[in-house]
Design an enzyme around this catalytic site. Structure first.
Site: not given
Length: 128
Positions: A89-92, A96, A98
């Site tokens: 699910g990593q999009t960037v 980072h 959460h």
């Protein structure tokens, strides 16, 4: 640094907390009120790309964020996690972490927590 990365080009006024190697901001698409991100300054996609010192700073800032969130929002619990890789699910593709404040009643049945990331795995079955 990657000039196409939203974390490498972050507006400094959005930074809430920082230390030597990372910073924290509120998520622009929060899952819950107070949802924060801890982001290393150095651009790399995965937790496993960072030095032990950077990882130590990340977790120190996660703890600092928790204190701030406790004070400002008084949540009942937290989900803390990261998505590593597109299939997760990593999009960037700049690490980072959460920090998602949770409140009693914000979901019908929170049991299983992060296990709900994989369909059908949130409910615990018999132990093998």
């Amino acid at each position: 640094m990657d000039n196409n990365c939203p974390f490498c080009t972050i507006d400094e006024t959005k930074i809430v907390l920082r230390n030597e190697t990372c910073f924290a901001v509120y998520d622009i698409f929060p899952a819950t009120e107070g949802h924060m991100l801890v982001v290393p300054l150095r651009h790399a996609p995965s937790f496993f790309d960072y030095t032990p010192e950077e990882i130590s700073d990340v977790w120190a800032l996660v703890s600092e964020c928790k204190g701030l969130l406790d004070e400002r929002f008084s949540p009942d619990g937290y989900n803390i996690g990261m998505n590593l890789g597109e299939c997760a699910g990593q999009t960037v593709f700049h690490l980072h972490i959460h920090i998602i404040p949770r409140r009693i009643g914000d979901t019908e049945n929170p049991k299983g927590g992060i296990r709900h990331a994989v369909r059908g795995k949130g409910s615990y079955g018999p132990r093998r």
